[in-house]
Design a protein around this motif. Structure first.
Motif, mmCIF file in Angstrom:
data_model
loop_
_atom_site.group_PDB
_atom_site.id
_atom_site.type_symbol
_atom_site.label_atom_id
_atom_site.label_comp_id
_atom_site.label_asym_id
_atom_site.label_seq_id
_atom_site.Cartn_x
_atom_site.Cartn_y
_atom_site.Cartn_z
ATOM 1 N N THR A 48 -125.159 14.302 17.801
ATOM 2 C CA THR A 48 -125.354 15.753 17.730
ATOM 3 C C THR A 48 -124.761 16.428 18.956
ATOM 4 O O THR A 48 -124.074 17.453 18.869
ATOM 5 N N ILE A 49 -125.016 15.851 20.118
ATOM 6 C CA ILE A 49 -124.483 16.375 21.373
ATOM 7 C C ILE A 49 -122.958 16.323 21.380
ATOM 8 O O ILE A 49 -122.281 17.295 21.743
ATOM 9 N N ALA A 50 -122.396 15.186 20.984
ATOM 10 C CA ALA A 50 -120.943 15.028 20.982
ATOM 11 C C ALA A 50 -120.284 16.058 20.063
ATOM 12 O O ALA A 50 -119.232 16.621 20.393
ATOM 13 N N LEU A 51 -120.895 16.330 18.918
ATOM 14 C CA LEU A 51 -120.344 17.315 17.988
ATOM 15 C C LEU A 51 -120.409 18.725 18.552
ATOM 16 O O LEU A 51 -119.483 19.525 18.376
ATOM 17 N N GLN A 52 -121.496 19.043 19.244
ATOM 18 C CA GLN A 52 -121.617 20.368 19.850
ATOM 19 C C GLN A 52 -120.554 20.575 20.930
ATOM 20 O O GLN A 52 -119.919 21.638 21.007
ATOM 21 N N ILE A 53 -120.362 19.557 21.759
ATOM 22 C CA ILE A 53 -119.380 19.668 22.840
ATOM 23 C C ILE A 53 -117.962 19.766 22.273
ATOM 24 O O ILE A 53 -117.140 20.568 22.744
ATOM 25 N N ALA A 54 -117.669 18.969 21.262
ATOM 26 C CA ALA A 54 -116.349 19.031 20.633
ATOM 27 C C ALA A 54 -116.110 20.397 20.014
ATOM 28 O O ALA A 54 -114.995 20.934 20.079
ATOM 29 N N ASP A 55 -117.147 20.984 19.429
ATOM 30 C CA ASP A 55 -117.015 22.307 18.827
ATOM 31 C C ASP A 55 -116.718 23.371 19.881
ATOM 32 O O ASP A 55 -115.875 24.245 19.673
ATOM 33 N N LEU A 56 -117.389 23.291 21.019
ATOM 34 C CA LEU A 56 -117.118 24.236 22.106
ATOM 35 C C LEU A 56 -115.686 24.080 22.606
ATOM 36 O O LEU A 56 -114.944 25.069 22.746
ATOM 37 N N ALA A 57 -115.282 22.845 22.885
ATOM 38 C CA ALA A 57 -113.943 22.611 23.434
ATOM 39 C C ALA A 57 -112.851 23.044 22.461
ATOM 40 O O ALA A 57 -111.789 23.526 22.883
ATOM 41 N N ALA A 58 -113.105 22.902 21.158
ATOM 42 C CA ALA A 58 -112.094 23.262 20.158
ATOM 43 C C ALA A 58 -111.806 24.748 20.138
ATOM 44 O O ALA A 58 -110.767 25.176 19.618
ATOM 45 N N GLU A 59 -112.699 25.553 20.700
ATOM 46 C CA GLU A 59 -112.460 26.990 20.773
ATOM 47 C C GLU A 59 -111.395 27.343 21.812
ATOM 48 O O GLU A 59 -110.855 28.447 21.796
ATOM 49 N N VAL A 60 -111.111 26.394 22.715
ATOM 50 C CA VAL A 60 -110.192 26.719 23.810
ATOM 51 C C VAL A 60 -109.013 25.761 23.915
ATOM 52 O O VAL A 60 -108.179 25.902 24.802
ATOM 53 N N GLY A 61 -108.916 24.793 23.003
ATOM 54 C CA GLY A 61 -107.788 23.883 23.036
ATOM 55 C C GLY A 61 -107.992 22.708 22.097
ATOM 56 O O GLY A 61 -109.108 22.453 21.643
ATOM 57 N N PRO A 62 -106.919 21.968 21.792
ATOM 58 C CA PRO A 62 -107.027 20.795 20.928
ATOM 59 C C PRO A 62 -107.956 19.743 21.525
ATOM 60 O O PRO A 62 -107.970 19.525 22.740
ATOM 61 N N VAL A 63 -108.715 19.088 20.661
ATOM 62 C CA VAL A 63 -109.708 18.103 21.077
ATOM 63 C C VAL A 63 -109.393 16.745 20.461
ATOM 64 O O VAL A 63 -109.101 16.654 19.264
ATOM 65 N N LEU A 64 -109.466 15.707 21.277
ATOM 66 C CA LEU A 64 -109.400 14.334 20.786
ATOM 67 C C LEU A 64 -110.806 13.759 20.834
ATOM 68 O O LEU A 64 -111.425 13.711 21.897
ATOM 69 N N ALA A 65 -111.334 13.367 19.686
ATOM 70 C CA ALA A 65 -112.671 12.786 19.607
ATOM 71 C C ALA A 65 -112.542 11.299 19.283
ATOM 72 O O ALA A 65 -111.657 10.896 18.524
ATOM 73 N N VAL A 66 -113.437 10.492 19.864
ATOM 74 C CA VAL A 66 -113.385 9.050 19.664
ATOM 75 C C VAL A 66 -114.770 8.559 19.273
ATOM 76 O O VAL A 66 -115.745 8.801 19.993
ATOM 77 N N ASP A 67 -114.857 7.879 18.149
ATOM 78 C CA ASP A 67 -116.116 7.302 17.671
ATOM 79 C C ASP A 67 -116.093 5.813 17.981
ATOM 80 O O ASP A 67 -115.336 5.051 17.381
ATOM 81 N N THR A 68 -116.926 5.378 18.925
ATOM 82 C CA THR A 68 -116.953 3.974 19.320
ATOM 83 C C THR A 68 -118.271 3.297 18.940
ATOM 84 O O THR A 68 -118.549 2.194 19.390
ATOM 85 N N ASP A 69 -119.071 3.979 18.124
ATOM 86 C CA ASP A 69 -120.378 3.442 17.748
ATOM 87 C C ASP A 69 -120.238 2.597 16.482
ATOM 88 O O ASP A 69 -120.057 3.137 15.387
#
Length: 278
Positions: A48-69
């Motif tokens: 949930t936290i990772a998704l919130q942070i990615a959503d914020l960052a996507a408002e200001v630039g391209p985001v690379l997300a990595v799922d390692t779980d």
């Protein structure tokens, strides 16, 4: 007559606000930011936290997300959709956010954790064009992270990458204390360490405040705490079952979801900006 104004996604931030958010996330003099989201066990709100942070960052630039779980693929599934069932061909659910999956844990012939896969990940982060990188780390596997601390820290310093570590903590459950103790060297050496209290199940975090490890971390200039606001059941269903993005919830979802989704999104954007701000 159709109200077409509701079909238009609002402009969330002005150009000056976008620059301010970029500064909040990147800090001074850094080429990019790497944000590691950790938790002692599943269900504490790490994804949930990772998704919130990615959503914020996507408002200001391209985001690379990595799922390692390896235990679940919730982060990847929330951000990417399969073009055809079983095709293993994925496309982003929202513009500006791409995600890939990578295993981190490897062991040598003696059973000792081998940090090679972590090193591969850091190299990929360094080579990525995206300036904002969010990683959902495996639940419960602090040993891999602990043994890779030196590689992570030194690589980020060398490549001018701001290293931020977020530890998710649930109420009452003391598992988070084990994570904080085991990863103390990483939390001390990173540029920003954040303890994120998940208030969804309960709001009693006395066990954290009474602990020596939290008191010691609070004395460090790089340490912050924040709280994750509870998300209602209808929004959780939209996020986890229908895989609706936060952007869709706040802009194009039905009114009964959109009003609350917009309020929560603004709140967690503000909370994370404050937590990351240098």
């Amino acid at each position: 007559m159709t109200d077409t104004t509701q079909l238009k996604a609002p402009v969330w931030y002005s150009p000056s606000e976008i620059q301010e958010i970029q500064q909040d996330l990147l800090g001074p003099g850094n080429a990019k930011v790497l944000i590691l989201c950790l938790g002692g066990k599943g269900g504490v709100g790490k994804t949930t936290i990772a998704l919130q942070i990615a959503d914020l960052a996507a408002e200001v630039g391209p985001v690379l997300a990595v799922d390692t779980d390896p235990a679940n693929r919730h982060f990847h599934t929330a951000l990417m959709r399969e073009t055809e069932p079983g095709s293993q061909n994925f496309v982003p659910r929202r513009p500006g956010v791409s995600c890939f999956r990578q295993r981190l844990r490897a062991e040598d012939s003696t059973g000792r954790v081998d940090p090679t896969l972590v090193q591969d990940l850091i190299e990929r982060v360094s080579d990525a064009a995206e300036r904002f990188v969010v990683v959902d780390f495996p639940a419960g596997d602090t040993e891999t992270t602990r043994r890779s601390t030196e590689i992570i820290v030194e690589s980020c310093r060398e490549d001018k990458i701001r290293l931020c570590v977020v530890v998710a903590a649930g109420a009452v459950d003391p598992t988070a204390l084990d994570v904080l103790r085991e990863l103390r060297p990483l939390l001390l050496e990173c540029d920003r360490a954040i303890l994120a209290k998940n208030t969804a199940p309960a709001t009693n975090f006395d066990y954290l405040e009474a602990s020596d490890v939290v008191r010691q971390l609070r004395a460090q200039p790089n340490f912050r705490t924040t709280e994750i606001e509870r998300i209602g059941e209808r929004l959780i269903e939209a996020l986890r079952i229908q895989h609706t993005t936060w952007l869709e919830l706040a802009t194009t979802a039905p009114m009964r979801l959109r009003v609350e989704g917009r309020r929560l999104r603004r709140n967690f954007h503000t909370a994370w900006r404050e937590a990351f701000r240098p």
